[in-house]
Design a protein around this motif. Structure first.
Motif, mmCIF file in Angstrom:
data_model
loop_
_atom_site.group_PDB
_atom_site.id
_atom_site.type_symbol
_atom_site.label_atom_id
_atom_site.label_comp_id
_atom_site.label_asym_id
_atom_site.label_seq_id
_atom_site.Cartn_x
_atom_site.Cartn_y
_atom_site.Cartn_z
ATOM 1 N N SER A 47 0.835 -1.200 0.000
ATOM 2 C CA SER A 47 0.000 0.000 0.000
ATOM 3 C C SER A 47 0.875 1.258 0.000
ATOM 4 C CB SER A 47 -0.928 0.002 1.223
ATOM 5 O OG SER A 47 -1.656 1.210 1.297
ATOM 6 N N SER A 48 1.955 1.223 0.778
ATOM 7 C CA SER A 48 2.893 2.353 0.835
ATOM 8 C C SER A 48 3.603 2.521 -0.502
ATOM 9 C CB SER A 48 3.918 2.126 1.949
ATOM 10 O OG SER A 48 3.288 1.991 3.207
ATOM 11 N N ARG A 49 3.945 1.400 -1.131
ATOM 12 C CA ARG A 49 4.601 1.456 -2.437
ATOM 13 C C ARG A 49 3.684 2.142 -3.467
ATOM 14 N NH1 ARG A 49 8.683 -1.923 -3.361
ATOM 15 N NH2 ARG A 49 7.786 -3.566 -2.046
ATOM 16 N N SER A 50 2.421 1.794 -3.404
ATOM 17 C CA SER A 50 1.454 2.402 -4.323
ATOM 18 C C SER A 50 1.314 3.899 -4.074
ATOM 19 C CB SER A 50 0.091 1.713 -4.176
ATOM 20 O OG SER A 50 0.161 0.363 -4.580
ATOM 21 N N MET A 51 1.374 4.304 -2.803
ATOM 22 C CA MET A 51 1.272 5.730 -2.479
ATOM 23 C C MET A 51 2.444 6.516 -3.048
ATOM 24 S SD MET A 51 -0.079 5.546 1.486
ATOM 25 C CE MET A 51 0.013 7.324 1.720
ATOM 26 N N ILE A 52 3.664 6.000 -2.878
ATOM 27 C CA ILE A 52 4.842 6.686 -3.415
ATOM 28 C C ILE A 52 4.784 6.719 -4.940
ATOM 29 C CG2 ILE A 52 7.350 6.580 -3.649
ATOM 30 C CD1 ILE A 52 6.470 7.532 -0.905
ATOM 31 N N ALA A 53 4.369 5.603 -5.554
ATOM 32 C CA ALA A 53 4.264 5.541 -7.010
ATOM 33 C C ALA A 53 3.272 6.576 -7.529
ATOM 34 C CB ALA A 53 3.834 4.140 -7.439
ATOM 35 N N GLU A 54 2.163 6.736 -6.842
ATOM 36 C CA GLU A 54 1.149 7.707 -7.258
ATOM 37 C C GLU A 54 1.695 9.126 -7.195
ATOM 38 O OE1 GLU A 54 -3.434 9.069 -6.136
ATOM 39 O OE2 GLU A 54 -2.521 7.332 -5.149
ATOM 40 N N LEU A 55 2.512 9.409 -6.171
ATOM 41 C CA LEU A 55 3.094 10.743 -6.039
ATOM 42 C C LEU A 55 4.055 11.058 -7.179
ATOM 43 C CD1 LEU A 55 3.832 10.786 -2.192
ATOM 44 C CD2 LEU A 55 1.900 11.822 -3.392
ATOM 45 N N LEU A 56 4.642 10.009 -7.766
ATOM 46 C CA LEU A 56 5.556 10.186 -8.891
ATOM 47 C C LEU A 56 4.871 9.950 -10.231
ATOM 48 C CD1 LEU A 56 8.737 8.401 -7.450
ATOM 49 C CD2 LEU A 56 8.401 10.865 -7.759
ATOM 50 N N ASP A 57 3.580 9.628 -10.179
ATOM 51 C CA ASP A 57 2.798 9.364 -11.383
ATOM 52 C C ASP A 57 3.380 8.190 -12.171
ATOM 53 O OD1 ASP A 57 0.679 9.760 -13.091
ATOM 54 O OD2 ASP A 57 1.698 11.254 -14.317
ATOM 55 N N THR A 58 3.650 7.096 -11.429
ATOM 56 C CA THR A 58 4.184 5.901 -12.045
ATOM 57 C C THR A 58 3.517 4.673 -11.429
ATOM 58 O OG1 THR A 58 6.232 4.766 -12.651
ATOM 59 C CG2 THR A 58 6.126 5.704 -10.437
ATOM 60 N N GLU A 59 4.066 3.492 -11.667
ATOM 61 C CA GLU A 59 3.464 2.253 -11.184
ATOM 62 C C GLU A 59 4.195 1.726 -9.960
ATOM 63 O OE1 GLU A 59 3.190 -0.583 -14.346
ATOM 64 O OE2 GLU A 59 2.634 0.938 -15.820
ATOM 65 N N ALA A 60 3.452 1.041 -9.089
ATOM 66 C CA ALA A 60 4.008 0.556 -7.828
ATOM 67 C C ALA A 60 5.192 -0.376 -8.036
ATOM 68 C CB ALA A 60 2.921 -0.142 -7.007
ATOM 69 N N ARG A 61 5.143 -1.197 -9.079
ATOM 70 C CA ARG A 61 6.218 -2.170 -9.295
ATOM 71 C C ARG A 61 7.534 -1.510 -9.692
ATOM 72 N NH1 ARG A 61 6.489 -3.882 -14.960
ATOM 73 N NH2 ARG A 61 4.996 -2.708 -16.236
ATOM 74 N N GLN A 62 7.504 -0.208 -9.927
ATOM 75 C CA GLN A 62 8.723 0.507 -10.299
ATOM 76 C C GLN A 62 9.412 1.165 -9.096
ATOM 77 O OE1 GLN A 62 6.215 2.166 -13.888
ATOM 78 N NE2 GLN A 62 8.324 2.816 -14.156
#
Length: 389
Positions: A47-62
């Protein structure tokens, strides 16, 4: 105390503290464990990974989590170089004004390995010339690594333009965005870089946590230490409470990014204006492309480490340079374009602000600056009269 050293670190926000405490207490499992306790920790992690990814406008797996900005820089660069060496490419380009974690790693890499490293200088505005970057590219260049915002001067490098140039040549591009993440917009960089590194404690999260963004177009090799953590790129148990607090703090900070950035710009402008209006013997480093959270200054006649102590006595926390380089006698290379000699470099100090810095803080800082420098000047004049009298 008036805190003006946010480029070094920031206090944890109340939200980050609360999240850290709750996750550490309720979701203490190892996220790699297969039982339910580990599974709950894994859910928090993702869930935290997804939050950081959203802030960078990218995907969680990255997103790959680390122990901070320094590890992020080293792991990112090491991972990209290892992947490129499989194809026989052994030339790296970076700059002379990188964060110490990366600069000295590159120096050692060039000294101890078969990797060739080119260190680019900067122009009179502290920026890398695109023409210099283009001229430095070789047939075997495997990586370019350039910091987005310098931690001493606040100079912003032309990352977008560099990325466009490197994309034409299919050269991986890494950028350390530790000082810009949470202060200015960085999402626009995503199409132009292959890898970015960030740190938690610069955005009101806990220390000991960071992250790397890797583009999905990269082909990465696993870490040489056999591990199943963070896509097999990093050894060590994942710090789930710290990561959750990091995600909460970053989300809170970046939600109000536009407002905070406008506030920072007004604070920076007021500080520079007041220094001049009050005739304080501090020369601020001002460029056309500068992050509003940082103002480096050169004093007319007193060394930075001494004047830092004087500010501390007045209840103001500043820095004589990057916190990661304190203790060295070398003048930061990032300020060389803005000084006429190395003696001036020893008189460098840095003020760094956040959205918590107020106009009242600025007025008090400038007022204290006048008191500090007038007292030092009077003491020196008295000493000279005594010696020469």
């Amino acid at each position: 105390m008036i805190y003006c050293d946010y480029a070094a670190t920031s206090p944890m926000s109340e939200m980050a503290l609360n999240v850290y405490q709750e996750v550490a207490r309720e979701y203490f499992g190892n996220a790699s464990s297969l039982h339910d306790v580990g599974g709950k920790a894994k859910d928090i992690l993702e869930s935290s990974r997804s939050m950081i990814a959203e802030l960078l406008d990218t995907e969680a797996r990255q997103i790959v989590f680390t122990s901070g900005g320094t590890e992020s820089n080293l792991l990112a660069v090491d991972t990209l170089i290892r992947a490129s060496r499989l194809h026989g490419k052994k030339h790296v380009i970076t700059s002379e004004v990188e964060h110490s974690s990366l600069y000295y790693f590159m120096k050692e890499l060039a000294r101890q390995s078969d990797i060739e490293v080119t260190f680019l200088s900067v122009d009179q505005n502290g920026q890398i010339r695109l023409s210099d970057l283009e001229k430095s590219i070789q047939h075997n260049t495997c990586l370019v690594s350039v910091q987005h915002v310098n931690g001493e001067t606040g100079v912003i490098q032309p990352i977008k333009e560099m990325g466009e140039l490197l994309q034409e040549r299919d050269i991986p591009f890494h950028s350390d965005i530790v000082q810009s993440f949470g202060k200015i917009d960085v999402k626009y960089l995503i199409p132009f870089v292959d890898c970015m590194t960030i740190s938690s404690h610069k955005v009101f999260g806990p220390k000991g946590v960071g992250a790397i963004y890797f583009s999905k177009k990269l082909s990465l090799t696993s870490h040489p230490v056999s591990t199943n953590h963070e896509h097999s790129l990093r050894p060590g148990t994942v710090n789930v409470p710290g990561i959750a607090a990091f995600a909460a703090a970053a989300s809170e900070t970046i939600t109000d990014l536009n407002t905070n950035q406008q506030h920072l710009q007004s604070i920076q402008d007021l500080f520079i204006h007041k220094l001049k209006a009050d005739e304080v013997p501090l020369r601020p480093i001002v460029t056309a492309n500068q992050c509003p959270s940082i103002v480096g200054c050169v004093s007319d006649f007193v060394q930075g480490d001494y004047v830092m102590l004087e500010y501390n006595r007045h209840g103001i926390a500043i820095s004589p340079g990057s916190a990661c380089s304190i203790g060295t006698t070398e003048v930061p290379k990032s300020i060389l374009p803005f000084i006429t000699n190395l003696e001036e470099g020893k008189r460098f100090i840095r003020f760094s602000f956040s959205h918590h810095t107020t106009e009242r803080d600025i007025y008090q800082i400038v007022e204290a600056s006048g008191v500090i420098y007038n007292r030092i000047k009077e003491e020196r004049q008295g000493y000279d009269e005594k010696v020469n009298g």
